[in-house]
Design a protein around this motif. Sequence first.
Motif, PDB file in Angstrom:
ATOM      1  N   SER A 295       0.905  -1.135   0.036  1.00 53.87           N
ATOM      2  CA  SER A 295      -0.004   0.084   0.119  1.00 53.87           C
ATOM      3  C   SER A 295       0.823   1.327   0.009  1.00 53.87           C
ATOM      4  O   SER A 295       0.479   2.123  -0.737  1.00 53.87           O
ATOM      5  N   LYS A 297       4.049   1.729  -1.304  1.00 53.20           N
ATOM      6  CA  LYS A 297       4.557   1.631  -2.408  1.00 53.20           C
ATOM      7  C   LYS A 297       3.624   1.995  -3.532  1.00 53.20           C
ATOM      8  O   LYS A 297       4.046   2.862  -4.399  1.00 53.20           O
ATOM      9  N   ALA A 298       2.422   1.603  -3.458  1.00 54.02           N
ATOM     10  CA  ALA A 298       1.501   2.169  -4.376  1.00 54.02           C
ATOM     11  C   ALA A 298       1.187   3.656  -4.136  1.00 54.02           C
ATOM     12  O   ALA A 298       0.993   4.240  -5.257  1.00 54.02           O
ATOM     13  N   GLU A 300       3.208   5.910  -2.970  1.00 58.52           N
ATOM     14  CA  GLU A 300       4.421   6.420  -3.469  1.00 58.52           C
ATOM     15  C   GLU A 300       4.465   6.619  -5.138  1.00 58.52           C
ATOM     16  O   GLU A 300       4.735   7.635  -5.720  1.00 58.52           O
ATOM     17  N   ILE A 301       4.179   5.669  -5.714  1.00 59.04           N
ATOM     18  CA  ILE A 301       3.876   5.389  -7.111  1.00 59.04           C
ATOM     19  C   ILE A 301       2.813   6.327  -7.696  1.00 59.04           C
ATOM     20  O   ILE A 301       2.962   7.117  -8.847  1.00 59.04           O
ATOM     21  N   GLU A 302       1.861   6.444  -7.026  1.00 58.64           N
ATOM     22  CA  GLU A 302       0.587   7.344  -7.422  1.00 58.64           C
ATOM     23  C   GLU A 302       1.099   8.814  -7.239  1.00 58.64           C
ATOM     24  O   GLU A 302       1.039   9.804  -8.071  1.00 58.64           O
ATOM     25  N   ASP A 303       1.857   8.978  -6.380  1.00 57.43           N
ATOM     26  CA  ASP A 303       2.594  10.502  -6.133  1.00 57.43           C
ATOM     27  C   ASP A 303       3.398  10.998  -7.239  1.00 57.43           C
ATOM     28  O   ASP A 303       3.324  11.898  -7.614  1.00 57.43           O
ATOM     29  N   LEU A 304       4.336   9.793  -7.449  1.00 55.29           N
ATOM     30  CA  LEU A 304       5.313  10.201  -8.636  1.00 55.29           C
ATOM     31  C   LEU A 304       4.518  10.514  -9.824  1.00 55.29           C
ATOM     32  O   LEU A 304       4.863  11.288 -10.717  1.00 55.29           O
ATOM     33  N   LYS A 305       3.672   9.606 -10.155  1.00 56.54           N
ATOM     34  CA  LYS A 305       2.766   9.663 -11.176  1.00 56.54           C
ATOM     35  C   LYS A 305       2.028  10.910 -11.360  1.00 56.54           C
ATOM     36  O   LYS A 305       1.942  11.638 -12.539  1.00 56.54           O
ATOM     37  N   ARG A 307       2.947  13.804 -10.000  1.00 57.37           N
ATOM     38  CA  ARG A 307       3.949  15.007 -10.280  1.00 57.37           C
ATOM     39  C   ARG A 307       4.452  14.823 -11.698  1.00 57.37           C
ATOM     40  O   ARG A 307       4.572  15.968 -12.294  1.00 57.37           O
ATOM     41  N   ASP A 309       2.678  14.003 -14.235  1.00 54.37           N
ATOM     42  CA  ASP A 309       1.544  14.475 -15.007  1.00 54.37           C
ATOM     43  C   ASP A 309       1.282  15.961 -14.975  1.00 54.37           C
ATOM     44  O   ASP A 309       0.565  16.450 -15.697  1.00 54.37           O
TER      45      ASP A 309
END
Length: 351
Positions: A295, A297-298, A300-305, A307, A309
């Motif tokens: 959860s 990691k998910a 963190e990935i959503e945050d990077l995505k 940024r 975008d």
Amino acid sequence: MSRTAYNLHLKGYVGGADFDRNAVDNLLAKYAGKQVNVLIDSTGGSLGTGLSISSAFKAHGNVSVHFVGLNASAATIASLGAAHISIDAAAMYLVHKCSMPFFEWGSLNADQFATLIADCEKIKADLDKLDLNVAGLYARKCRKPTADLLALMKVGGWLSAKEALEWGFVDEITDLDDEPAPKLTDSLASAMASAGMPIPNIPIAEVEKDSAFARFLAAIASFFKPQFSNQVSTTMKKTYQFVCAVLGLSAVELVEDKATLTDAQLSAIENHIADLGKKVDDLEKALADRDADISAKAAEIEDLKARLDKKPAADTKAVVEDHKPDVSAPVNDVEAFVQTYNSARQLFNEV
């Protein structure tokens, strides 16, 4: 003897609630020194109970037994202690060799098969002794050689009332209006087949139109009812793979389908279950930690995505130049050497 004259009705499974030694003892004690009339209508059951009731009848002395319906196995043995035995003209009588339930499930190696074979041979020897004992009881009643009764038990066929009288199993045949002829029901036939008993050649009972539910209940009852056979207390071994692994046994010994465990064995099973419970708890915690990490990691990935975008920074018109126009850019040592070499070569060529 009419139906209303009976002091005791013994029906169903020998050893069950309706064919119980304690009930017989209580009644005989109540009628001590008096005539006791007993009605029997049973296809058998526990050999031990049949022998016990026979002894009780013999000890009381003045007991008359009357058979109606289909009677077999331990039910016939129970009657042997009576002073007088009669049978309804439409009733039937069956004697057969003693039997016992047997079931072995599991994977056995050669040594375990050897043990199983030895156990089966012992059981067979015990059954042979029981057959001889029962045949002797029948022989004394019928006043015939024991060998003849053993042969009849081996055949195991149903006898009519007349044949039972001719053999000497009963002393009298009655033909009373209030004793209807036995009829074969689906549940009774199923129970006999499962116990390895021959199906008698008698009329099949008529089924009422609204009796489907009653037939269903009868089928369920016959499924859970003990088998109709001269059952004896026997020992057998069964291989329960996981239980044996915990206890360090090759097989579990059963006596009349029951196993006895020591305190140490119960403790071993308890500890094994506790260990399994701890392992389950540890696995559940590990899974929860992994889920939490996934959860995180998910997220963190959503945050990077998110940024990535976003819209790029504002455009700028400022230009950064490394050198001014028309001004030679400084050269490095390698470039200077190449230029010097080329000039020297050109000069040499001209000369």
